[in-house]
Structures are given as C-alpha cells and as structure tokens.
Write an enzyme that holds these catalytic residues in place. Structure first.
Site, PDB file in Angstrom:
ATOM      1  N   GLY A 102       6.916  -2.351  -3.524  1.00 58.68           N
ATOM      2  CA  GLY A 102       6.415  -0.992  -3.382  1.00 58.68           C
ATOM      3  C   GLY A 102       6.923  -0.092  -4.491  1.00 58.68           C
ATOM      4  N   ARG A 103       7.967   0.691  -4.186  1.00 55.47           N
ATOM      5  CA  ARG A 103       8.454   1.708  -5.118  1.00 55.47           C
ATOM      6  C   ARG A 103       8.885   1.149  -6.470  1.00 55.47           C
ATOM      7  NH1 ARG A 103      13.203   4.065  -2.217  1.00 55.47           N
ATOM      8  NH2 ARG A 103      13.299   1.973  -1.353  1.00 55.47           N
ATOM      9  N   CYS A 154       5.404   2.175   9.059  1.00 50.86           N
ATOM     10  CA  CYS A 154       5.460   3.526   8.507  1.00 50.86           C
ATOM     11  C   CYS A 154       6.511   4.365   9.243  1.00 50.86           C
ATOM     12  CB  CYS A 154       4.090   4.190   8.603  1.00 50.86           C
ATOM     13  SG  CYS A 154       4.059   5.840   7.876  1.00 50.86           S
ATOM     14  N   PRO A 185       0.841  -1.205   0.000  1.00 48.72           N
ATOM     15  CA  PRO A 185       0.000   0.000   0.000  1.00 48.72           C
ATOM     16  C   PRO A 185       0.869   1.246   0.000  1.00 48.72           C
ATOM     17  CG  PRO A 185      -0.007  -1.043   2.165  1.00 48.72           C
ATOM     18  CD  PRO A 185       0.724  -1.966   1.256  1.00 48.72           C
ATOM     19  N   MET A 186       0.561   2.195  -0.880  1.00 49.12           N
ATOM     20  CA  MET A 186       1.309   3.451  -0.950  1.00 49.12           C
ATOM     21  C   MET A 186       0.315   4.602  -1.011  1.00 49.12           C
ATOM     22  SD  MET A 186       4.459   2.472  -3.524  1.00 49.12           S
ATOM     23  CE  MET A 186       3.482   1.446  -4.635  1.00 49.12           C
ATOM     24  N   ALA A 187       0.525   5.578  -0.151  1.00 49.31           N
ATOM     25  CA  ALA A 187      -0.396   6.709  -0.043  1.00 49.31           C
ATOM     26  C   ALA A 187      -0.517   7.442  -1.371  1.00 49.31           C
ATOM     27  CB  ALA A 187       0.074   7.674   1.043  1.00 49.31           C
TER      28      ALA A 187
END
Length: 380
Positions: free
Chosen positions: A231-232, A104, A19-21
């Site tokens: 993620g990234r 986080c 999950p990424m904001a």
C-alpha cells in the site's frame, strides 16, 4: 518464488497493489503495472452504491484499456447487497477478481459496523463471504478478503476470520498486521501473519510495512505468506513494483537501481499524462497535485518549486516546472526503508455501533446484516 494462484487466476508475481482511496484509480494502476507484473486493485467501492446505481460508485469503476485483469475491492455489511454487487461486477464489468474489505479502520466506517469492525460478528462475516463466493462462482471469479488482527489487542479476530474464510470457499486472505485501533501507527506484527499461515490451508497474503523489495522477501521468509500486499510503500514510487518483480523472479533479487531525480520526473510526467487521459487535463492535473510531495520526498527541490508543482493546472506548466529539477540528483538514501503516507497515532478506542461487542452473531431476522448507506464510503 513462483507466482500467486487465486482460484482460477494466476498472478505472475505474488504482489498485490492495495486499494487506496483517491490513489489507485485506473491511471495509477496502469503506471504501476508498467513497472511490474502483479495484481492491481481498484479503489474500494460500496456494494449498495453499486446495486442501486449510485453515480459516484459507477464512476470509480473505470478501467484502462491495457488492464488485462480487472480487480475490484468491495465494501459491504449486508450479505444480500454484497452478493448482488459481486454478480454485477462479474456480469457487467467483467472483473477477474473480487476482494472484500474487512480491514478499513476509518471511524466513519467502523461506527456502522463495517471494515475492520465487521469480523467481530463471526456469523455475519461468514454469511457475507458465502454470498459473495456463490455469486462469483458461475463466472469462475475468485473472491478474497482483507482483514486486520482485530479491533484491538483485547479483541482479536484474525484466526476466526481465516477459518471462516476457508469454510466459505474464499480463495485467499490478506492480513494487515495491525489492529483497527492502531490504524497505520506503530509497527506491523508480522508474527500474526505467520500464525494465520499455520492456521489455514488457503493462501495468506501479508500486508504492513513493506517499504522496499527486501522487506517483501523478508516478510515471505519470516511468515510463510504466499505473497504480499503493498500500500503506502508505493506512494510516489511506482518503480517499487519493478523491484518487487525482480526480487520474486526465478533469478532472485539483483542489485536495486535507484532512480535519479530526472527519472522520477519522467515518472511524474507519465503519471500526470495518464490521469489526463482518463479524466481530462484540468481534473487530471488537480488529481496529480497530491502525488507531488510523495515523488519529491527527500530530494532537494526548493520550496517554491514544490509549491508551484502542487498547484499545477496543465501538462505544459508541469513540463516547464519539471525542467527546473536537477536530473542528475541521486535518489535520497535516507528515504530507503522509511515509512510513507499517513501514520498518525493509535486510537484510545475503536468507534463501534452501540452494543457491538455484546455478541459475535451480527445477523438480523431473515439473515440480513448491518444496514448500508449508499454513500457510506468511497474508497479506503
């Protein structure tokens, strides 16, 4: 390599979209899912915000019609709120998987004892996990958790967190091989992932520095992890999930086919289209702007064209601008294996509540945890 089992949930490919904001909304999850079979997690939401009906929180819980397996990451510091929020997700949103965020590194989160700061409080961590697992159990929904190595190299928590998670009935634990102090800087320590694999009996998922499918295979081989969290590495590269699915298939990894700029442009158009479907054209195009730099990273597209794409306000204008890209330009080999997204520098100190390191309990009278603000964080 076989798929990933999380309690009653079978994931065909052992790959999880982190999950990424502001990134992993319904549109982006759909786009990634169209390229490979894995688990695609919604942006992080707050437990208190969900329990108290916060509009921003509820708006983030949007799912695409094609989303067969709903997965949500939950943030919380109070066991009661986390338990109630988990129940709401199972009852009202029919989620199939709940992940709890204890990784986080953002200061506005850690200064209140949340995210990567919370595992220092071992008893509080255990209580939160127990409440979430108990709330999800009647629905057959597995609960997992994500964490980091610790606050810094002098305050490591990941082995205790793994033991506590296993005792609480958590289905799996994902470990980002960095400390909170490192944030996204430096290199991820995969040896910590291997250490955790040896320490617990539940599945361990590895996270950190997976830029190509080959990195995922290498991580699994080196650490014994049951799967990976990406993620990234997928920013501007949703096709990475196609490569990951191929790499983990029964036939083994084949030759990676890199997209031309024309194929990347088609993915950009699809991404914008999905955003507009979910948000309306004006907001969808605005949301798309942040992705332009990632999609075009390393390509020769001129500065003026990039600037125009970064201001796109309609699908028609996007189509006109994408037509100016050279569809035959090959993918830039210089970008293979290169970090993407934010990196930054390590922090000299982790911002924590006063006296946070004085004990490892964290529970107040009556078993309550740290007080949560309704709008403490929106994703991350």
């Amino acid at each position: 390599m076989s798929g990933l089992r999380l309690g009653s949930l079978e994931v065909p490919t052992p790959v999880v979209l982190a999950p990424m904001a502001g990134i992993t909304n319904a549109a982006y999850r759909r786009l990634c899912a169209e390229h490979g079979a894995g688990l695609y997690v919604c942006e992080m939401i707050t437990s208190r915000g969900l329990v108290e009906g916060d509009e921003t929180t509820r708006r983030m819980l949007v799912f695409d019609d094609a989303e067969q397996v709903r997965s949500v990451q939950l943030y919380g510091t109070d066991p009661v709120y986390v338990g109630k929020a988990t129940r709401i997700l199972c009852e009202e949103y029919a989620v199939a998987h709940v992940d709890l965020n204890f990784g986080c590194p953002v200061p506005k989160v850690t200064r209140k004892g949340g995210g990567g700061a919370l595992p220092w409080k071992r008893n509080l961590l255990g209580r939160i996990l127990e409440e979430a697992v108990a709330a999800a159990a009647p629905y057959g929904v597995p609960v997992t958790m994500k964490t980091r190595k610790g606050l810094d190299d002098d305050h490591l928590t990941f082995l205790d967190a793994g033991r506590i998670a296993q005792e609480a009935g958590v289905a799996a634990i994902a470990l980002h091989g960095r400390t909170v102090a490192q944030a996204y800087s430096g290199q991820a320590d995969w040896s910590a992932i291997a250490e955790l694999v040896d320490h617990v009996d539940i599945p361990v998922l590895g996270n950190g520095d997976i830029w190509e499918a080959a990195d995922a295979l290498r991580m699994v081989e080196q650490t014994g992890a049951a799967g990976v969290v990406v993620g990234r590495g997928c920013l501007g590269r949703p096709w990475l999930f196609r490569d990951l699915a191929a790499a983990f298939s029964a036939n083994g990894p084949g030759a990676t086919t890199l997209p031309t700029l024309g194929e990347v442009a088609a993915m950009m158009r699809r991404h914008a289209e999905l955003l507009c479907e979910h948000m309306g054209e004006e907001r969808g195009c605005k949301e798309f702007r942040k992705h332009v730099t990632w999609y075009l990273k390393g390509f020769r597209a001129g500065g003026e064209l990039r600037r125009s794409l970064g201001l796109v306000d309609s699908l028609a204008s996007l189509d006109r601008l994408l037509a100016d890209l050279d569809p035959t330009e090959p993918f830039p080999a210089s970008e293979l294996g290169a970090p993407r997204g934010r990196q930054g520098a390590p922090r000299h100190r982790v911002v924590l509540p006063e006296g946070w390191l004085d004990d490892t309990d964290g529970l107040c009278a009556g078993g309550a945890g740290v007080l949560e603000d309704v709008d403490e964080t929106t994703g991350g």
